[in-house]
Design a protein around this motif. Structure first.
Motif, PDB file in Angstrom:
ATOM      1  N   LYS A  59       0.821  -1.217   0.000  1.00 22.98           N
ATOM      2  CA  LYS A  59       0.000   0.000   0.000  1.00 22.98           C
ATOM      3  C   LYS A  59       0.868   1.287   0.000  1.00 22.98           C
ATOM      4  CE  LYS A  59      -4.118  -2.082   2.026  1.00 22.98           C
ATOM      5  NZ  LYS A  59      -3.789  -3.414   1.563  1.00 22.98           N
ATOM      6  N   MET A  60       1.859   1.279  -0.900  1.00 26.24           N
ATOM      7  CA  MET A  60       2.764   2.428  -0.999  1.00 26.24           C
ATOM      8  C   MET A  60       2.237   3.481  -1.987  1.00 26.24           C
ATOM      9  SD  MET A  60       5.843   1.603   0.652  1.00 26.24           S
ATOM     10  CE  MET A  60       7.076   2.557  -0.154  1.00 26.24           C
ATOM     11  N   GLY A  61       1.145   3.158  -2.684  1.00 25.19           N
ATOM     12  CA  GLY A  61       0.614   4.110  -3.661  1.00 25.19           C
ATOM     13  C   GLY A  61       1.272   3.943  -5.023  1.00 25.19           C
ATOM     14  N   ASP A  62       0.962   4.901  -5.899  1.00 23.98           N
ATOM     15  CA  ASP A  62       1.487   4.802  -7.270  1.00 23.98           C
ATOM     16  C   ASP A  62       2.936   5.306  -7.344  1.00 23.98           C
ATOM     17  OD1 ASP A  62       1.159   7.473  -6.946  1.00 23.98           O
ATOM     18  OD2 ASP A  62      -0.490   7.697  -8.376  1.00 23.98           O
ATOM     19  N   ALA A  63       3.469   5.344  -8.563  1.00 25.39           N
ATOM     20  CA  ALA A  63       4.885   5.712  -8.726  1.00 25.39           C
ATOM     21  C   ALA A  63       5.207   7.100  -8.149  1.00 25.39           C
ATOM     22  CB  ALA A  63       5.288   5.614 -10.199  1.00 25.39           C
ATOM     23  N   PRO A  64       4.391   8.132  -8.431  1.00 26.40           N
ATOM     24  CA  PRO A  64       4.733   9.441  -7.837  1.00 26.40           C
ATOM     25  C   PRO A  64       4.775   9.385  -6.309  1.00 26.40           C
ATOM     26  CG  PRO A  64       3.145   9.715  -9.611  1.00 26.40           C
ATOM     27  CD  PRO A  64       3.285   8.237  -9.405  1.00 26.40           C
ATOM     28  N   LYS A  65       3.863   8.616  -5.710  1.00 24.65           N
ATOM     29  CA  LYS A  65       3.861   8.529  -4.235  1.00 24.65           C
ATOM     30  C   LYS A  65       5.111   7.789  -3.747  1.00 24.65           C
ATOM     31  CE  LYS A  65      -0.912   9.102  -2.992  1.00 24.65           C
ATOM     32  NZ  LYS A  65      -2.138   8.505  -3.501  1.00 24.65           N
ATOM     33  N   MET A  66       5.516   6.772  -4.491  1.00 27.05           N
ATOM     34  CA  MET A  66       6.722   6.033  -4.082  1.00 27.05           C
ATOM     35  C   MET A  66       7.975   6.904  -4.248  1.00 27.05           C
ATOM     36  SD  MET A  66       5.932   2.123  -5.286  1.00 27.05           S
ATOM     37  CE  MET A  66       7.180   1.387  -4.232  1.00 27.05           C
ATOM     38  N   LEU A  67       7.975   7.730  -5.298  1.00 28.02           N
ATOM     39  CA  LEU A  67       9.104   8.658  -5.467  1.00 28.02           C
ATOM     40  C   LEU A  67       9.117   9.696  -4.347  1.00 28.02           C
ATOM     41  CD1 LEU A  67       8.956   9.040  -9.330  1.00 28.02           C
ATOM     42  CD2 LEU A  67      10.994   8.345  -8.061  1.00 28.02           C
ATOM     43  N   ALA A  68       7.916  10.133  -3.951  1.00 28.27           N
ATOM     44  CA  ALA A  68       7.835  11.096  -2.835  1.00 28.27           C
ATOM     45  C   ALA A  68       8.345  10.447  -1.544  1.00 28.27           C
ATOM     46  CB  ALA A  68       6.400  11.582  -2.670  1.00 28.27           C
ATOM     47  N   TRP A  69       8.076   9.156  -1.386  1.00 26.54           N
ATOM     48  CA  TRP A  69       8.582   8.440  -0.204  1.00 26.54           C
ATOM     49  C   TRP A  69      10.118   8.470  -0.198  1.00 26.54           C
ATOM     50  CZ3 TRP A  69      11.913   4.553   0.944  1.00 26.54           C
ATOM     51  CH2 TRP A  69      11.840   4.012   2.235  1.00 26.54           C
ATOM     52  N   GLN A  70      10.715   8.234  -1.367  1.00 22.65           N
ATOM     53  CA  GLN A  70      12.183   8.301  -1.452  1.00 22.65           C
ATOM     54  C   GLN A  70      12.674   9.697  -1.068  1.00 22.65           C
ATOM     55  OE1 GLN A  70      13.365   7.104  -5.441  1.00 22.65           O
ATOM     56  NE2 GLN A  70      12.060   5.296  -5.365  1.00 22.65           N
ATOM     57  N   ARG A  71      12.007  10.713  -1.603  1.00 25.87           N
ATOM     58  CA  ARG A  71      12.397  12.110  -1.303  1.00 25.87           C
ATOM     59  C   ARG A  71      12.331  12.372   0.204  1.00 25.87           C
ATOM     60  NH1 ARG A  71       7.728  15.693  -2.946  1.00 25.87           N
ATOM     61  NH2 ARG A  71       7.010  14.798  -0.989  1.00 25.87           N
ATOM     62  N   ASP A  72      11.273  11.870   0.848  1.00 30.24           N
ATOM     63  CA  ASP A  72      11.037  12.197   2.262  1.00 30.24           C
ATOM     64  C   ASP A  72      11.847  11.342   3.232  1.00 30.24           C
ATOM     65  OD1 ASP A  72       9.266  14.023   1.303  1.00 30.24           O
ATOM     66  OD2 ASP A  72       7.491  12.787   1.632  1.00 30.24           O
ATOM     67  N   HIS A  73      12.390  10.227   2.773  1.00 29.36           N
ATOM     68  CA  HIS A  73      13.111   9.335   3.698  1.00 29.36           C
ATOM     69  C   HIS A  73      14.619   9.317   3.465  1.00 29.36           C
ATOM     70  CE1 HIS A  73       8.992   8.064   4.383  1.00 29.36           C
ATOM     71  NE2 HIS A  73       9.414   7.602   5.548  1.00 29.36           N
ATOM     72  N   ALA A  74      15.072   9.902   2.377  1.00 29.93           N
ATOM     73  CA  ALA A  74      16.514   9.917   2.097  1.00 29.93           C
ATOM     74  C   ALA A  74      17.149  11.154   2.732  1.00 29.93           C
ATOM     75  CB  ALA A  74      16.748   9.935   0.589  1.00 29.93           C
ATOM     76  N   VAL A  75      18.300  10.952   3.346  1.00 37.05           N
ATOM     77  CA  VAL A  75      19.053  12.069   3.938  1.00 37.05           C
ATOM     78  C   VAL A  75      20.486  11.963   3.424  1.00 37.05           C
ATOM     79  CG1 VAL A  75      19.863  13.119   6.092  1.00 37.05           C
ATOM     80  CG2 VAL A  75      17.645  11.989   6.031  1.00 37.05           C
ATOM     81  N   THR A  76      21.019  13.077   2.956  1.00 40.16           N
ATOM     82  CA  THR A  76      22.400  13.007   2.466  1.00 40.16           C
ATOM     83  C   THR A  76      23.360  12.776   3.638  1.00 40.16           C
ATOM     84  OG1 THR A  76      22.765  15.373   2.669  1.00 40.16           O
ATOM     85  CG2 THR A  76      21.903  14.598   0.551  1.00 40.16           C
ATOM     86  N   VAL A  77      24.489  12.187   3.313  1.00 38.66           N
ATOM     87  CA  VAL A  77      25.514  11.915   4.338  1.00 38.66           C
ATOM     88  C   VAL A  77      25.877  13.216   5.055  1.00 38.66           C
ATOM     89  CG1 VAL A  77      27.918  11.188   4.625  1.00 38.66           C
ATOM     90  CG2 VAL A  77      26.419   9.922   3.075  1.00 38.66           C
ATOM     91  N   GLU A  78      25.968  14.312   4.308  1.00 37.88           N
ATOM     92  CA  GLU A  78      26.366  15.595   4.898  1.00 37.88           C
ATOM     93  C   GLU A  78      25.278  16.094   5.856  1.00 37.88           C
ATOM     94  OE1 GLU A  78      26.313  14.991   1.540  1.00 37.88           O
ATOM     95  OE2 GLU A  78      28.462  14.563   1.459  1.00 37.88           O
ATOM     96  N   ALA A  79      24.003  16.017   5.418  1.00 39.66           N
ATOM     97  CA  ALA A  79      22.906  16.513   6.278  1.00 39.66           C
ATOM     98  C   ALA A  79      22.775  15.653   7.526  1.00 39.66           C
ATOM     99  CB  ALA A  79      21.595  16.515   5.488  1.00 39.66           C
ATOM    100  N   ALA A  80      23.044  14.356   7.404  1.00 35.82           N
ATOM    101  CA  ALA A  80      22.876  13.441   8.542  1.00 35.82           C
ATOM    102  C   ALA A  80      23.818  13.788   9.696  1.00 35.82           C
ATOM    103  CB  ALA A  80      23.115  12.004   8.090  1.00 35.82           C
TER     104      ALA A  80
END
Ligand code: SF4
Length: 272
Positions: free
Chosen positions: A210-231
């Motif tokens: 139940k992750m939704g369609d492709a745009p929603k899954m891409l948004a999930w990547q955007r919202d859960h990824a953190v760059t090494v520098e920001a972390a």
């Protein structure tokens, strides 16, 4: 873009990937990285195993091998040993590369052979019907785990590092330009290089979870990824449900084919 498509893709449309699949984005990032580096097309080989992502080798206008399930790395190792001057890029998935191909993966990393592995991580066996893979998150559903998988998940980047890989990075289909840059760095690295590319599979993985369609899954990547520098500026609790992207590990170690050449020279002299 038209030039890149004409130059690097074979005219084999329609491709087999489902609408919204991220495999095209990751494959496009590989091609753009190759173009950015100006690699000689006649000196670049793409080797894949079996699975949705491994079909990429058939669409690309290079010398390619679409090998057997889990066996892309042994084939690539043979090519690199026979012709060390070739750029050998391995295209694999989380099922192909970390389950049946897992043993080959750790030993290729241990040898630090100069191969570039792009591991498309869609968290599932897509092509064969949505079975869970070693990279399916614990408790997520799959056709072989309708109530959620109880298995713990490999962190393939940590596994690669522990096994001896000298370049390890992670990107996503959402952060496309960063993915191109990471793949270019991996190709330029003299040793075993892994880029884990987090990609969306809206059909076999997304639907079941139940992750939704492709745009929603891409948004999930955007919202859960953190760059090494920001972390570096975040507290552990702020990183609890996040994953890191960027260069995760870089080190130096003797490269396998160069070491092998030294042994060959020694053997040819008859010296022990
Ligand atoms: Fe892509 Fe998933 Fe379809 Fe395979 S099953 S082509 S990974 S969307």
């Amino acid at each position: 873009m038209e030039k890149i498509i004409e130059k690097y893709y074979r005219p084999r449309l329609p491709h087999i990937w489902c609408p919204g699949c991220g495999n095209g984005i990751v494959t496009g990032a590989i091609v753009k990285a190759i173009d950015k580096l100006g690699l000689d097309q006649n000196k670049t080989v793409i080797v894949s195993g079996i699975g949705c992502s491994s079909r990429a080798s058939g669409y690309l206008n290079f010398d390619t091998v679409h090998s057997a399930h889990g066996r892309a790395l042994p084939v690539a190792t043979g090519i690199k040993l026979a012709e060390p001057d070739l750029n050998v890029i391995v295209v694999t998935g989380d099922g192909d590369g970390t389950a049946i191909g897992g043993n080959h993966f750790i030993h290729a990393a241990r040898r630090n052979i100069n191969l570039t592995v792009i591991l498309y991580n869609n968290n599932i066996y897509g092509m064969t019907g949505g079975q869970y893979s070693p990279l399916t998150p614990t408790n997520n559903k799959a056709t072989t785990a309708p109530y959620g998988t109880v298995e713990r998940t490999f962190d393939i980047a940590e596994l690669a590092k522990a096994a001896g890989a000298t370049f390890v990075a992670r990107g996503t289909a959402y952060h496309t330009q960063m993915l191109v840059d990471l793949i270019a760095q991996a190709i330029s690295h003299d040793g075993f290089a892994l880029v884990e590319a987090i990609t969306q599979c809206p059909i076999s993985y997304g639907r079941q979870n139940k992750m939704g369609d492709a745009p929603k899954m891409l948004a999930w990547q955007r919202d859960h990824a953190v760059t090494v520098e920001a972390a570096k500026k975040l507290a552990p609790e702020q990183l609890a449900d996040k994953f890191l992207i960027g260069v995760l590990h870089k080190s130096e170690a003797p490269e396998y084919t160069k070491q092998y050449d030294l042994i060959l020279a020694k053997a040819q002299k008859g010296a022990r």
